[in-house]
Motif scaffolding. Sequence first.
Motif, PDB file in Angstrom:
ATOM      1  N   PRO A 392     137.617   5.959  55.302  1.00 59.36           N
ATOM      2  CA  PRO A 392     138.146   5.285  56.314  1.00 59.36           C
ATOM      3  C   PRO A 392     137.483   5.282  57.259  1.00 59.36           C
ATOM      4  N   MET A 393     137.235   4.080  58.050  1.00 57.81           N
ATOM      5  CA  MET A 393     136.854   2.955  59.610  1.00 57.81           C
ATOM      6  C   MET A 393     135.097   3.918  59.105  1.00 57.81           C
ATOM      7  N   ALA A 394     134.755   3.474  58.316  1.00 58.71           N
ATOM      8  CA  ALA A 394     133.120   4.396  58.168  1.00 58.71           C
ATOM      9  C   ALA A 394     132.478   3.026  59.326  1.00 58.71           C
ATOM     10  N   ARG A 395     131.137   2.756  59.682  1.00 64.14           N
ATOM     11  CA  ARG A 395     130.080   2.592  60.010  1.00 64.14           C
ATOM     12  C   ARG A 395     128.598   2.555  58.576  1.00 64.14           C
ATOM     13  N   PRO A 396     128.857   1.672  58.705  1.00 66.15           N
ATOM     14  CA  PRO A 396     127.700   1.225  57.782  1.00 66.15           C
ATOM     15  C   PRO A 396     126.391   1.580  58.615  1.00 66.15           C
ATOM     16  N   MET A 397     125.396   2.293  57.409  1.00 62.70           N
ATOM     17  CA  MET A 397     123.890   2.829  58.425  1.00 62.70           C
ATOM     18  C   MET A 397     122.468   1.931  57.365  1.00 62.70           C
ATOM     19  N   ASP A 398     121.768   1.798  57.907  1.00 64.87           N
ATOM     20  CA  ASP A 398     120.489   0.961  56.843  1.00 64.87           C
ATOM     21  C   ASP A 398     119.156   1.873  57.441  1.00 64.87           C
ATOM     22  N   GLU A 399     118.299   2.159  56.678  1.00 66.27           N
ATOM     23  CA  GLU A 399     117.021   2.490  56.639  1.00 66.27           C
ATOM     24  C   GLU A 399     115.953   1.346  57.260  1.00 66.27           C
ATOM     25  N   LEU A 400     115.794   2.216  58.054  1.00 68.56           N
ATOM     26  CA  LEU A 400     114.452   1.482  58.647  1.00 68.56           C
ATOM     27  C   LEU A 400     112.896   1.332  57.967  1.00 68.56           C
ATOM     28  N   THR A 401     112.274   0.449  58.431  1.00 67.29           N
ATOM     29  CA  THR A 401     110.963   0.929  57.894  1.00 67.29           C
ATOM     30  C   THR A 401     109.874   1.861  58.795  1.00 67.29           C
ATOM     31  N   ALA A 402     109.777   2.751  58.975  1.00 69.89           N
ATOM     32  CA  ALA A 402     108.258   3.323  59.873  1.00 69.89           C
ATOM     33  C   ALA A 402     107.308   4.252  58.863  1.00 69.89           C
ATOM     34  N   ASN A 403     106.190   4.085  59.489  1.00 68.14           N
ATOM     35  CA  ASN A 403     105.322   4.975  58.924  1.00 68.14           C
ATOM     36  C   ASN A 403     105.290   6.190  59.498  1.00 68.14           C
ATOM     37  N   ASN A 404     106.178   7.396  59.858  1.00 68.48           N
ATOM     38  CA  ASN A 404     105.722   8.707  60.806  1.00 68.48           C
ATOM     39  C   ASN A 404     106.149   9.881  59.964  1.00 68.48           C
ATOM     40  N   GLY A 405     106.253   9.396  58.364  1.00 70.31           N
ATOM     41  CA  GLY A 405     106.174  10.281  57.278  1.00 70.31           C
ATOM     42  C   GLY A 405     107.162  10.802  57.321  1.00 70.31           C
ATOM     43  N   ARG A 406     108.518  10.153  57.943  1.00 70.66           N
ATOM     44  CA  ARG A 406     109.636  11.113  57.905  1.00 70.66           C
ATOM     45  C   ARG A 406     110.737   9.985  56.643  1.00 70.66           C
ATOM     46  N   THR A 407     111.855  10.421  55.415  1.00 74.97           N
ATOM     47  CA  THR A 407     112.692  10.102  54.684  1.00 74.97           C
ATOM     48  C   THR A 407     113.786  10.271  54.401  1.00 74.97           C
ATOM     49  N   VAL A 408     114.518   8.685  54.351  1.00 70.81           N
ATOM     50  CA  VAL A 408     115.799   9.196  54.107  1.00 70.81           C
ATOM     51  C   VAL A 408     116.337   8.568  52.730  1.00 70.81           C
ATOM     52  N   THR A 409     116.826   9.492  52.765  1.00 71.74           N
ATOM     53  CA  THR A 409     118.253   9.413  50.924  1.00 71.74           C
ATOM     54  C   THR A 409     119.666   8.845  51.581  1.00 71.74           C
ATOM     55  N   PRO A 410     119.574   8.331  51.028  1.00 69.66           N
ATOM     56  CA  PRO A 410     121.524   8.065  50.904  1.00 69.66           C
ATOM     57  C   PRO A 410     122.040   9.367  50.235  1.00 69.66           C
TER      58      PRO A 410
END
Length: 580
Positions: A392-410
């Motif tokens: 309920p009432m969840a805010r969506p999020m987007d992955e940003l592109t950056a060359n910092n070695g960090r990863t985003v997993t949905p």
Amino acid sequence: MQDQEKKKKKADVSAPMSEEKRQNKLKRRKKLKYGGLATAVTVIFVAAVVLVNVIVAQLGKRFPDAVLDLTTSNVYAISDETLDYIKNLDQDVTIAVAAEESNFKTDKYNKMISETISKYQGYSDHISVKYFDTTKDPDVLAEYQDLYGSTINSGQIIVTSGKRIKVYDSFSDMFDVDQQAYQYYQYYGYGSLADCITGFKGEQTLTSAIMNVTDSNPKTVAMIATSNGGSIYAQTQANYGAYTSAKALLEDNGYDVKEIDIMTDELDPTTYDIVLLPAPSSDFTTDAVTKLTNFLYNDGNLGKQLIYIADYSQSATPNLDAFLKEWNIQVDRSVIQDDGSNSQTASTVLGSATFPVVSAPSASSTDSTDGSSSKETYDGNLANPSLPIIAPMARPMDELTANNGRTVTPLLTASNNSYRYPLATPSANSEKSIDSTQGTTDAAATTTAEAVEETTATTTKFDASTAERSSNMVMALCRDQQSTGSELIESDVIVMGSMTLLDYYLVQDASYNNAEYFIGLLNTVCGKDGSIVIAAKDLTKTSISATETQLKTIRTIVVIIIPLIVVAAGVIVAVRRRYR
């Protein structure tokens, strides 16, 4: 003269007894004989009944499965998850009750606790149970208080293993309580205590306690509750319910939770393993953000986790947004809606409405330096994956592109039919506030649609029919992973799009996977042994129910076994009388 009387009496005694007197004497003897036999049979029968009760009681403790639970919510039943855990327990655990057993069991609610504890003992040889009086056994009390480091009161439940100890109140920690009804009872004398109790969570509490005291790798959570003494999150009814349920969920699953102030308390990586930041209503200062960064960096050792919960009730947070950007994630200023088949009507603190159903994709992360070894999955290890997760009432999020070695997993995503409903800056009165000093809540009068309307921009009219439809991420894992040569070290930021993902009603309801997914995911990410999410037993239902197996057992005993015993007893009596 006296000699003559004596001779007469002697003659009378020696005279033959009349037939009538003889028959009367035989009757008296027969009556005495059968009366004594009846008395003996009665005594033997009573003794047998007592003995059978004692044996059955002991067998019930030794073999808990032999005891039938006919209550509607199976109050005295132990879940399969708990059984699997305690049957494989390899450490000694003591469950102590700070009360005399006979006195403790006089209360029907305490009896629920006592019966549940007894079942735990029956299922594992490593679990022992003891009762002690705090006034009669001061040495025992002192021993536990030294281990606990604080006062232990009469009636409390104590769980220990080695040097680890957990202490629980027999009322608030073992039962779900209607807080509004309880305050009316406590402060105004309305109703009774029984009217306040809605559920029994003894199994949940005891299993959590055993897992906690036997955990070789305990995890401590710093739950950011305040900033300079003021509440960290917007004091709305939904936020308060989600905060308290999140705290209870962590504690019930073996995490040590400490509430801290982000400005006045130290965020020491040697003390805490995880930080929970629940939807800050105002932006953090740069110093506060630096605390979060330093905690996750941990002097280059990493190994820490941050759970950041966004929410529609937040105001602008540029400093926190910049922090999230460094972790390659951005939370959008909107909420997810879904008017298709991937939505479901559910009851929450916000009210009853139709909410998006989100799912856990086949999220995984490579766990090797060369990318060739096995992958770690983040499906929450759900016992029943078919149960929905409501967002309920969840805010969506987007992955940003950056060359910092960090990863985003949905982690959790809405369906391809979902769309984003834009939000403006939330108003201060977007929802009824609560009195945080007493913890009371008023009935929710705001539906989801109304809440969205109150926080959307009024300059333009949003048209859902023309909105872009796509899968939207509402929960993500951001990971900073580094190699030390022989192994990988990592710190993680888990971002959730809504406080209401941990809504009080959704977490308590076993028909949703919200609670189990959250705990299962956290266990996986921080490397904690699996916990068990157990729903409380509903005590508001008063009818008696039984499973088909239980009914079959009862029918067999009543219709077959008892009549056969009666018939056999009758045959034995008839045969004895015939040949006597």
